[in-house]
Motif scaffolding. Structure first.
Motif: not given
Length: 174
Positions: A111-115, A3-21
């Motif tokens: 990160k705040h927005h995703a949370h 579902n879209i919520l899983d997809t958006l959460r996965t993209e949030h996780d990817q963004l968190r990782e890219l920002f960490a890098q």
């Protein structure tokens, strides 16, 4: 069923990782910063634009008063990143502390927005939409990301950011 919520959460996780890098890069690592910023924007911009044009309006249509406040906050967070922080990033030299600081702020905002989305909006969306509707949003999002419309909206957002960056003095606090 995805579902879209899983997809958006996965993209949030990817963004968190890219920002960490990108936040771990040194000022001297200009090529790495350019590459990571491109990857961040390639994920962030279509994600945000689809939310703004499809998911958020559907959410708002069904939302009660409290849920509409969640919607309003999400829209304002998108605007802050798009109209203030991304142009500041692009106005700064990639090998500068200004760039690093602007990227740090952008990452914190994302990160705040995703949370907030994951804990408030997604919970509300599970009440507002059926599992079938959430799965349908996911299918539509996947198709949309491959469309010329998504490409055009993404390009327009990048041009707008570049124009705003051009008019900025990156050393100015305002």
């Amino acid at each position: 069923m995805t579902n879209i919520l899983d997809t958006l959460r996965t993209e949030h996780d990817q963004l968190r990782e890219l920002f960490a890098q990108i936040n771990k890069t040194a000022d001297s690592e200009a090529d790495a910063r350019h590459d990571l910023l491109k990857r961040i924007e390639a994920l962030l911009i279509p994600h945000a634009k689809w939310e703004e044009t499809v998911f958020y309006p559907a959410f708002e249509d069904r939302a009660d008063h409290e849920q509409q406040l969640i919607y309003a906050e999400a829209i304002q967070e998108h605007r802050a990143v798009e109209l203030a922080v991304l142009p500041d990033i692009h106005a700064a030299d990639v090998d500068s502390r200004q760039f690093a600081g602007s990227v740090q702020v952008c990452g914190e905002m994302v990160k705040h927005h995703a949370h907030e989305e994951e804990t408030k909006m997604f919970d509300a969306a599970r009440e507002l939409f059926s599992a079938e509707e959430l799965a349908d949003f996911d299918r539509k999002y996947a198709r949309w990301k491959e469309s010329s419309g998504a490409d055009a909206i993404t390009r327009y957002a990048k041009v707008k950011t570049a124009a705003m960056a051009f008019m900025r003095d990156p050393d100015s606090p305002a």
